[in-house]
Design a protein around this motif. Structure first.
Motif, PDB file in Angstrom:
ATOM      1  N   UNK A 144      56.123   5.907 -16.523  1.00 64.91           N
ATOM      2  CA  UNK A 144      57.352   5.607 -17.041  1.00 64.91           C
ATOM      3  C   UNK A 144      58.728   5.378 -16.092  1.00 64.91           C
ATOM      4  N   UNK A 145      58.154   6.793 -15.892  1.00 60.81           N
ATOM      5  CA  UNK A 145      59.652   7.352 -15.539  1.00 60.81           C
ATOM      6  C   UNK A 145      59.490   6.736 -13.512  1.00 60.81           C
ATOM      7  N   UNK A 146      58.208   6.481 -13.288  1.00 56.62           N
ATOM      8  CA  UNK A 146      57.869   6.531 -12.156  1.00 56.62           C
ATOM      9  C   UNK A 146      58.084   4.868 -11.626  1.00 56.62           C
ATOM     10  N   UNK A 147      57.839   4.626 -13.081  1.00 57.65           N
ATOM     11  CA  UNK A 147      58.484   2.925 -12.640  1.00 57.65           C
ATOM     12  C   UNK A 147      59.882   2.400 -13.242  1.00 57.65           C
ATOM     13  N   UNK A 148      60.430   3.229 -13.550  1.00 55.55           N
ATOM     14  CA  UNK A 148      61.975   2.979 -13.882  1.00 55.55           C
ATOM     15  C   UNK A 148      62.638   3.131 -12.489  1.00 55.55           C
ATOM     16  N   UNK A 149      62.447   4.598 -11.661  1.00 58.54           N
ATOM     17  CA  UNK A 149      62.508   4.673 -10.485  1.00 58.54           C
ATOM     18  C   UNK A 149      62.276   3.900  -9.315  1.00 58.54           C
ATOM     19  N   UNK A 150      61.218   3.596  -9.409  1.00 62.35           N
ATOM     20  CA  UNK A 150      60.980   2.882  -8.559  1.00 62.35           C
ATOM     21  C   UNK A 150      61.468   0.917  -8.503  1.00 62.35           C
ATOM     22  N   UNK A 151      62.967   0.818  -9.770  1.00 63.53           N
ATOM     23  CA  UNK A 151      63.004  -0.597  -9.672  1.00 63.53           C
ATOM     24  C   UNK A 151      62.487  -1.644 -10.586  1.00 63.53           C
ATOM     25  N   UNK A 152      60.541  -0.886 -10.464  1.00 65.31           N
ATOM     26  CA  UNK A 152      59.976  -2.406 -11.669  1.00 65.31           C
ATOM     27  C   UNK A 152      60.223  -2.698 -12.102  1.00 65.31           C
ATOM     28  N   UNK A 153      60.910  -1.425 -13.348  1.00 62.21           N
ATOM     29  CA  UNK A 153      61.504  -1.582 -14.484  1.00 62.21           C
ATOM     30  C   UNK A 153      62.447  -1.288 -14.949  1.00 62.21           C
ATOM     31  N   UNK A 154      63.708  -2.602 -15.183  1.00 58.71           N
ATOM     32  CA  UNK A 154      65.240  -2.189 -15.640  1.00 58.71           C
ATOM     33  C   UNK A 154      64.633  -1.592 -16.747  1.00 58.71           C
ATOM     34  N   UNK A 155      65.451  -0.547 -16.391  1.00 58.81           N
ATOM     35  CA  UNK A 155      66.572   0.425 -18.296  1.00 58.81           C
ATOM     36  C   UNK A 155      67.904   0.868 -18.247  1.00 58.81           C
ATOM     37  N   UNK A 156      67.825   0.482 -19.278  1.00 55.24           N
ATOM     38  CA  UNK A 156      69.637   0.485 -19.807  1.00 55.24           C
ATOM     39  C   UNK A 156      69.903   1.481 -20.666  1.00 55.24           C
ATOM     40  N   UNK A 157      70.231   3.681 -20.125  1.00 56.42           N
ATOM     41  CA  UNK A 157      69.658   4.016 -21.382  1.00 56.42           C
ATOM     42  C   UNK A 157      71.262   4.116 -22.019  1.00 56.42           C
ATOM     43  N   UNK A 158      71.226   4.802 -23.197  1.00 55.82           N
ATOM     44  CA  UNK A 158      72.700   5.133 -24.404  1.00 55.82           C
ATOM     45  C   UNK A 158      73.997   5.776 -23.616  1.00 55.82           C
ATOM     46  N   UNK A 159      74.438   4.753 -23.639  1.00 62.46           N
ATOM     47  CA  UNK A 159      75.753   4.961 -23.132  1.00 62.46           C
ATOM     48  C   UNK A 159      76.897   4.478 -23.062  1.00 62.46           C
ATOM     49  N   UNK A 160      77.953   4.564 -22.195  1.00 65.35           N
ATOM     50  CA  UNK A 160      79.556   3.594 -22.677  1.00 65.35           C
ATOM     51  C   UNK A 160      78.480   2.542 -21.744  1.00 65.35           C
TER      52      UNK A 160
END
Length: 257
Positions: A144-160
């Motif tokens: 899952x981390x690899x999909x996010x790192x590749x840009x294939x999956x958009x991830x918005x982490x907790x934060x401002x």
């Protein structure tokens, strides 16, 4: 199922809608995920049919499910009916594992990947991975981390600035919102999976306020437990208060929850 029934009743009362129940409580299915999927598939097909019927109406849908795995049935229907929609997936986990890619052994961890056609659940696919926005995930497996790192999956982490980041990611598209309550910070809502450093209620409310400005197709909520481990009943009120901006959109229409 008990948690889903409690939250579903509270949600229906809040929205002034009637409840259409799908499935019935049954003992947990022993064995690996394949056995669980085989046993659950008839009820999941019933859920898919119910959502397809609800989407015939012009107003947004509201669904409460016991487990995220039930979205194996809902996401393909949304993708078919609304191919331009953005699925906003609030979850502490990525749920984009695939059989054999990681030793997960958990059906709920492979929901989004099935809907995106990365493996065949037998319940359909059709959702493009670039139409998924993963929010608040923080317990991610290496694939899952690899999909996010590749840009294939958009991830918005907790934060401002989450509402602004969500607005940019959604880019004006219609939205279908999935909320696994474990996206919230541990200890706020009773759920089997408690993961630290999640969303506070205020941040969920702010995110929902921004999403309420989009065209809402539907909201589904998963993993709410009926009680805490010490026996205290689960309180639906703080969760529904955090979801209030979306519930106001839903309440402005009539139909089935």
């Amino acid at each position: 199922m008990a948690g889903a029934e409690r939250l579903g009743a509270a949600l229906a009362h809040r929205l002034g809608r009637r409840v259409a129940a799908v499935g019935a409580p049954e003992p947990p299915i022993p064995g690996a995920w394949r056995a669980q999927l085989t046993a659950a598939r008839p009820a999941l097909r019933g859920l898919a049919d119910a959502l397809a019927l609800a989407l015939n109406d012009p107003f947004p849908t509201a669904t409460v499910m016991g487990r995220c795995a039930a979205a194996l049935a809902t996401l393909p229907v949304v993708a078919q009916r609304h191919p331009d929609a953005c699925v906003v997936w609030f979850d502490a986990h990525g749920d984009v594992n695939t059989p054999g890619a990681a030793d997960v052994g958990y059906l709920g961890g492979m929901v989004v990947s099935a809907a995106c056609g990365l493996w065949d659940s037998g319940l359909g696919a059709g959702l493009a991975l670039d139409r998924v926005v993963l929010v608040a995930a923080r317990d991610l497996d290496p694939p899952e981390q690899a999909l996010i790192a590749s840009g294939a999956l958009r991830h918005l982490p907790v934060g401002p600035d989450l509402p602004a980041r969500l607005a940019e990611a959604v880019a004006g598209r219609p939205v279908y919102v999935h909320l696994d309550v474990d996206s919230l910070d541990a200890g706020l809502v009773p759920s089997e999976y408690q993961v630290a450093d999640g969303l506070p209620f205020a941040d969920l409310h702010a995110a929902c306020k921004g999403l309420a400005d989009q065209r809402l197709i539907g909201l589904e909520i998963a993993e709410f437990e009926d009680a805490w481990p010490d026996g205290r009943p689960g309180d639906t009120a703080p969760l529904l208060a955090a979801l209030d901006p979306l519930l106001r959109v839903l309440a402005s229409n009539t139909g089935t929850a």
